[in-house]
Write a protein that holds these residues in place. Structure first.
Motif, PDB file in Angstrom:
ATOM      1  N   ALA A   6      32.124   4.086  -3.952  1.00 26.75           N
ATOM      2  CA  ALA A   6      33.239   4.918  -4.033  1.00 26.75           C
ATOM      3  C   ALA A   6      32.942   6.274  -3.440  1.00 26.75           C
ATOM      4  CB  ALA A   6      33.423   5.258  -5.513  1.00 26.75           C
ATOM      5  N   PRO A   7      34.066   7.234  -3.202  1.00 26.84           N
ATOM      6  CA  PRO A   7      33.669   8.458  -2.526  1.00 26.84           C
ATOM      7  C   PRO A   7      32.452   9.182  -3.215  1.00 26.84           C
ATOM      8  CG  PRO A   7      35.934   8.246  -2.763  1.00 26.84           C
ATOM      9  CD  PRO A   7      35.357   7.135  -3.500  1.00 26.84           C
ATOM     10  N   SER A   8      31.557   9.770  -2.653  1.00 28.74           N
ATOM     11  CA  SER A   8      30.676  10.757  -3.072  1.00 28.74           C
ATOM     12  C   SER A   8      30.977  11.742  -3.912  1.00 28.74           C
ATOM     13  CB  SER A   8      29.613  11.242  -1.952  1.00 28.74           C
ATOM     14  OG  SER A   8      29.310  10.421  -0.858  1.00 28.74           O
ATOM     15  N   ARG A   9      29.996  12.190  -4.790  1.00 29.59           N
ATOM     16  CA  ARG A   9      30.250  13.390  -5.733  1.00 29.59           C
ATOM     17  C   ARG A   9      29.503  14.686  -5.352  1.00 29.59           C
ATOM     18  NH1 ARG A   9      32.970  11.221 -10.472  1.00 29.59           N
ATOM     19  NH2 ARG A   9      34.017   9.492  -9.869  1.00 29.59           N
ATOM     20  N   TRP A  10      29.928  15.905  -5.200  1.00 35.01           N
ATOM     21  CA  TRP A  10      29.363  16.814  -5.095  1.00 35.01           C
ATOM     22  C   TRP A  10      28.796  17.569  -6.536  1.00 35.01           C
ATOM     23  CZ3 TRP A  10      27.604  19.021  -0.581  1.00 35.01           C
ATOM     24  CH2 TRP A  10      28.200  18.440   0.367  1.00 35.01           C
ATOM     25  N   PHE A  11      27.786  17.955  -6.774  1.00 30.48           N
ATOM     26  CA  PHE A  11      27.338  18.441  -8.208  1.00 30.48           C
ATOM     27  C   PHE A  11      28.331  19.824  -8.544  1.00 30.48           C
ATOM     28  CE2 PHE A  11      25.023  21.425 -10.965  1.00 30.48           C
ATOM     29  CZ  PHE A  11      24.759  20.458 -11.995  1.00 30.48           C
ATOM     30  N   ASN A  20      30.553  17.517 -10.238  1.00 36.83           N
ATOM     31  CA  ASN A  20      31.353  16.133 -10.368  1.00 36.83           C
ATOM     32  C   ASN A  20      32.748  16.228  -9.542  1.00 36.83           C
ATOM     33  OD1 ASN A  20      32.182  13.654 -11.154  1.00 36.83           O
ATOM     34  ND2 ASN A  20      33.418  14.387 -12.641  1.00 36.83           N
ATOM     35  N   ALA A  21      32.626  16.887  -8.303  1.00 39.21           N
ATOM     36  CA  ALA A  21      33.624  17.314  -7.499  1.00 39.21           C
ATOM     37  C   ALA A  21      33.808  16.340  -6.155  1.00 39.21           C
ATOM     38  CB  ALA A  21      33.479  18.486  -6.578  1.00 39.21           C
ATOM     39  N   LEU A  22      34.922  15.904  -5.596  1.00 39.94           N
ATOM     40  CA  LEU A  22      34.992  14.870  -4.566  1.00 39.94           C
ATOM     41  C   LEU A  22      34.770  15.809  -3.150  1.00 39.94           C
ATOM     42  CD1 LEU A  22      38.058  12.697  -5.244  1.00 39.94           C
ATOM     43  CD2 LEU A  22      35.842  11.888  -5.237  1.00 39.94           C
ATOM     44  N   ILE A  33      33.485  19.227  -1.118  1.00 42.21           N
ATOM     45  CA  ILE A  33      32.457  20.566  -1.064  1.00 42.21           C
ATOM     46  C   ILE A  33      33.103  21.995  -1.751  1.00 42.21           C
ATOM     47  CG2 ILE A  33      32.923  21.049   1.323  1.00 42.21           C
ATOM     48  CD1 ILE A  33      30.141  21.936   1.428  1.00 42.21           C
ATOM     49  N   SER A  34      34.262  21.917  -1.596  1.00 40.40           N
ATOM     50  CA  SER A  34      35.076  23.032  -2.279  1.00 40.40           C
ATOM     51  C   SER A  34      34.799  23.145  -3.395  1.00 40.40           C
ATOM     52  CB  SER A  34      36.467  23.083  -1.679  1.00 40.40           C
ATOM     53  OG  SER A  34      37.274  21.904  -2.298  1.00 40.40           O
ATOM     54  N   GLY A  35      34.521  22.165  -4.265  1.00 39.43           N
ATOM     55  CA  GLY A  35      34.470  22.277  -5.761  1.00 39.43           C
ATOM     56  C   GLY A  35      32.937  22.013  -6.332  1.00 39.43           C
ATOM     57  N   ALA A  36      31.917  22.054  -5.261  1.00 43.10           N
ATOM     58  CA  ALA A  36      30.668  22.023  -5.386  1.00 43.10           C
ATOM     59  C   ALA A  36      30.160  23.260  -5.965  1.00 43.10           C
ATOM     60  CB  ALA A  36      29.864  21.675  -4.405  1.00 43.10           C
ATOM     61  N   GLN A  37      29.003  23.255  -7.096  1.00 45.98           N
ATOM     62  CA  GLN A  37      28.369  24.162  -7.590  1.00 45.98           C
ATOM     63  C   GLN A  37      27.013  24.464  -6.988  1.00 45.98           C
ATOM     64  OE1 GLN A  37      28.194  24.188 -12.009  1.00 45.98           O
ATOM     65  NE2 GLN A  37      26.043  24.991 -11.782  1.00 45.98           N
ATOM     66  N   SER A  38      26.878  25.663  -6.467  1.00 47.53           N
ATOM     67  CA  SER A  38      25.580  25.695  -5.816  1.00 47.53           C
ATOM     68  C   SER A  38      24.407  26.016  -6.887  1.00 47.53           C
ATOM     69  CB  SER A  38      25.734  27.207  -4.699  1.00 47.53           C
ATOM     70  OG  SER A  38      25.739  28.257  -5.967  1.00 47.53           O
ATOM     71  N   LEU A  39      23.121  25.532  -6.483  1.00 43.57           N
ATOM     72  CA  LEU A  39      22.043  25.853  -7.518  1.00 43.57           C
ATOM     73  C   LEU A  39      21.100  26.605  -6.849  1.00 43.57           C
ATOM     74  CD1 LEU A  39      21.728  22.044  -8.558  1.00 43.57           C
ATOM     75  CD2 LEU A  39      22.788  23.773  -9.761  1.00 43.57           C
ATOM     76  N   ARG A  40      20.441  27.410  -7.597  1.00 46.07           N
ATOM     77  CA  ARG A  40      19.540  28.432  -7.117  1.00 46.07           C
ATOM     78  C   ARG A  40      18.078  27.888  -7.252  1.00 46.07           C
ATOM     79  NH1 ARG A  40      15.759  31.773  -8.861  1.00 46.07           N
ATOM     80  NH2 ARG A  40      15.037  33.794  -7.637  1.00 46.07           N
ATOM     81  N   ILE A  41      17.407  27.711  -6.251  1.00 47.20           N
ATOM     82  CA  ILE A  41      16.120  27.203  -6.198  1.00 47.20           C
ATOM     83  C   ILE A  41      15.000  28.398  -6.432  1.00 47.20           C
ATOM     84  CG2 ILE A  41      14.480  25.624  -5.182  1.00 47.20           C
ATOM     85  CD1 ILE A  41      17.271  24.325  -6.177  1.00 47.20           C
ATOM     86  N   PRO A  59      36.478   9.604 -13.399  1.00 51.02           N
ATOM     87  CA  PRO A  59      36.997  10.357 -12.506  1.00 51.02           C
ATOM     88  C   PRO A  59      36.530  11.716 -12.151  1.00 51.02           C
ATOM     89  CG  PRO A  59      38.376  10.668 -14.513  1.00 51.02           C
ATOM     90  CD  PRO A  59      37.375   9.626 -14.853  1.00 51.02           C
ATOM     91  N   ALA A  60      36.663  12.114 -10.936  1.00 52.86           N
ATOM     92  CA  ALA A  60      36.092  13.237 -10.462  1.00 52.86           C
ATOM     93  C   ALA A  60      36.837  14.731 -11.040  1.00 52.86           C
ATOM     94  CB  ALA A  60      35.814  13.459  -8.894  1.00 52.86           C
ATOM     95  N   THR A  61      36.060  15.882 -11.081  1.00 46.84           N
ATOM     96  CA  THR A  61      36.622  16.903 -11.559  1.00 46.84           C
ATOM     97  C   THR A  61      37.946  17.249 -10.755  1.00 46.84           C
ATOM     98  OG1 THR A  61      34.787  17.396 -12.981  1.00 46.84           O
ATOM     99  CG2 THR A  61      36.645  19.361 -12.302  1.00 46.84           C
ATOM    100  N   ALA A  62      38.933  17.554 -11.145  1.00 46.32           N
ATOM    101  CA  ALA A  62      39.965  17.988 -10.214  1.00 46.32           C
ATOM    102  C   ALA A  62      39.885  19.332  -9.541  1.00 46.32           C
ATOM    103  CB  ALA A  62      41.415  18.171 -10.867  1.00 46.32           C
ATOM    104  N   ALA A  63      40.215  19.397  -8.548  1.00 43.72           N
ATOM    105  CA  ALA A  63      39.829  21.047  -7.606  1.00 43.72           C
ATOM    106  C   ALA A  63      40.691  21.999  -8.153  1.00 43.72           C
ATOM    107  CB  ALA A  63      40.148  20.568  -6.152  1.00 43.72           C
ATOM    108  N   ALA A  64      40.047  23.075  -8.259  1.00 49.81           N
ATOM    109  CA  ALA A  64      40.784  24.145  -8.913  1.00 49.81           C
ATOM    110  C   ALA A  64      41.941  24.549  -7.868  1.00 49.81           C
ATOM    111  CB  ALA A  64      39.884  25.326  -8.827  1.00 49.81           C
TER     112      ALA A  64
END
Length: 377
Positions: free
Chosen positions: A338-343, A345-347, A349-357, A371-376
């Motif tokens: 199925a479609p990939s998920r961006w962390f 839980n977004a379909l 990249i606009s819904g992805a959450q960045s992580l500080r390393i 289901p994926a989280t709906a985009a804002a």
């Protein structure tokens, strides 16, 4: 660097391509230029091909729904002007488009092709509107070096390359790509922790998403950690290093390509000035909840600002990816039929959450059972 499968086109087809600013008489979409070399390429009538990477839809990445454009240029010897055979890739300038890269692919864009047997003229059709940098590779790597296409010749730095703007339904004609003689870089890769050699690591100019079973992505380190990268244009290059269970990094021990220590390549010589020490990095780990896990599943980390691949790991019920501290990343899980998920839980990249390393382990779980989280909005 070997071409990805979408570029494996016959020599009898004409290639794709790119651009620099042209005179006022140039096609729409290019700025004026006083450069006397900025002349339009001669008309060509070859068969054209464009790679679109349609399989990426399965990874949850969208394509551009717009009238495509066309790009034309020629490949030339910088010294003599003779026609050269080779390939050109159109690599997106925009971060989000750059992350459209999947299993077994280098980060060299969706559009590309190669000259015919006589070299010279290139044409690319069905190019999605947008901004691109041009990466040119000759067939004869012993005579010519790879390059990012710059305003006045080749360069080893993407940001110094020209920006080609492809507009819907329009043709962009660009001046010739001028190839210079090649040089090589050699060095040794070791572990920062104990100085032992890194065996089987890659040293490249473009990041990639490795296939666990197939693929030859370029020079690898030997049992003593030594490597040689050949066929580079005589410019200053950033190099990308990988190693098993180690954090990938650019030359100079940075995760940011634009801050890399540049390695000077000289034509006709091998420069021994690129030793690198790799660190274990910070573990980023989590679980993968999915109805059915494909045979080849991966979590890919992208640098949150540049969009470059900065780490890849194969996954099962869980994963542990090691990343260089001092960066922010976006994680994508290619872990389902199925479609990939961006962390988280977004379909998209606009819904992805960045992580500080930083230096503390990071946990990032993926749940693909719902289901994926709906985009804002």
């Amino acid at each position: 660097m070997p071409r990805s499968p979408r570029h494996a086109v016959p020599l009898t087809v004409a290639l794709l391509v790119v651009s620099l600013p042209l005179p006022a008489t140039a096609s729409p979409g290019l700025a004026q230029s006083a450069d006397p070399r900025a002349t339009a390429a001669a008309p060509v009538t070859p068969t054209s091909v464009t790679a679109t990477g349609s399989h990426r839809q399965a990874a949850g990445r969208s394509t551009v729904a717009s009238t495509p454009g066309e790009v034309r240029t020629t490949l030339r010897d910088a010294a003599t002007g003779a026609a050269v055979r080779g390939c050109v890739s159109l690599i997106p300038v925009d971060r989000d488009r750059l992350t459209v890269v999947g299993l077994g692919e280098a980060q060299d864009g969706q559009y590309g092709g190669c000259t015919g047997l006589d070299g010279g003229d290139l044409v690319a059709i069905n190019v999605a509107p947008g901004r691109y940098h041009l990466f040119a590779e000759p067939y004869d790597g012993g005579q010519y070096g790879r390059q990012w296409v710059g305003r006045h010749g080749g360069t080893g730095q993407r940001e110094r390359g020209v920006t080609v703007r492809v507009r819907p339904g329009q043709t962009v004609t660009v001046p010739p790509v001028r190839f210079d003689p090649p040089g090589s870089v050699t060095g040794r890769v070791t572990r920062a922790a104990d100085g032992t050699p890194v065996y089987g690591g890659y040293v490249l100019v473009l990041p990639f998403v490795p296939h666990p079973k197939y693929g030859d992505y370029g020079p690898m380190t030997d049992q003593d950690g030594r490597y040689t990268v050949t066929g580079l244009g005589p410019y200053r290059w950033p190099l990308y290093y990988t190693g098993d269970y180690l954090a990938s990094q650019w030359s100079g021990a940075t995760a940011d390509r634009t801050k890399a220590r540049l390695v000077r390549v000289r034509a006709g010589t091998t420069v021994a000035a690129a030793d690198q020490r790799l660190v274990a990095g910070t573990p980023v780990s989590g679980t993968i909840a999915v109805a059915e896990l494909p045979s080849y599943s991966q979590v890919i980390a992208f640098h949150a600002r540049t969009g470059d691949v900065t780490g890849v790991i194969d996954v099962g019920d869980d994963y542990k990816l090691r990343l260089l501290p001092g960066q922010r990343v976006l994680l994508r899980c290619d872990c389902a039929y199925a479609p990939s998920r961006w962390f988280p839980n977004a379909l998209d990249i606009s819904g992805a959450q960045s992580l500080r390393i930083g230096h503390t382990p990071v946990t990032a779980n993926f749940d693909l059972t719902g289901p994926a989280t709906a985009a804002a909005p």
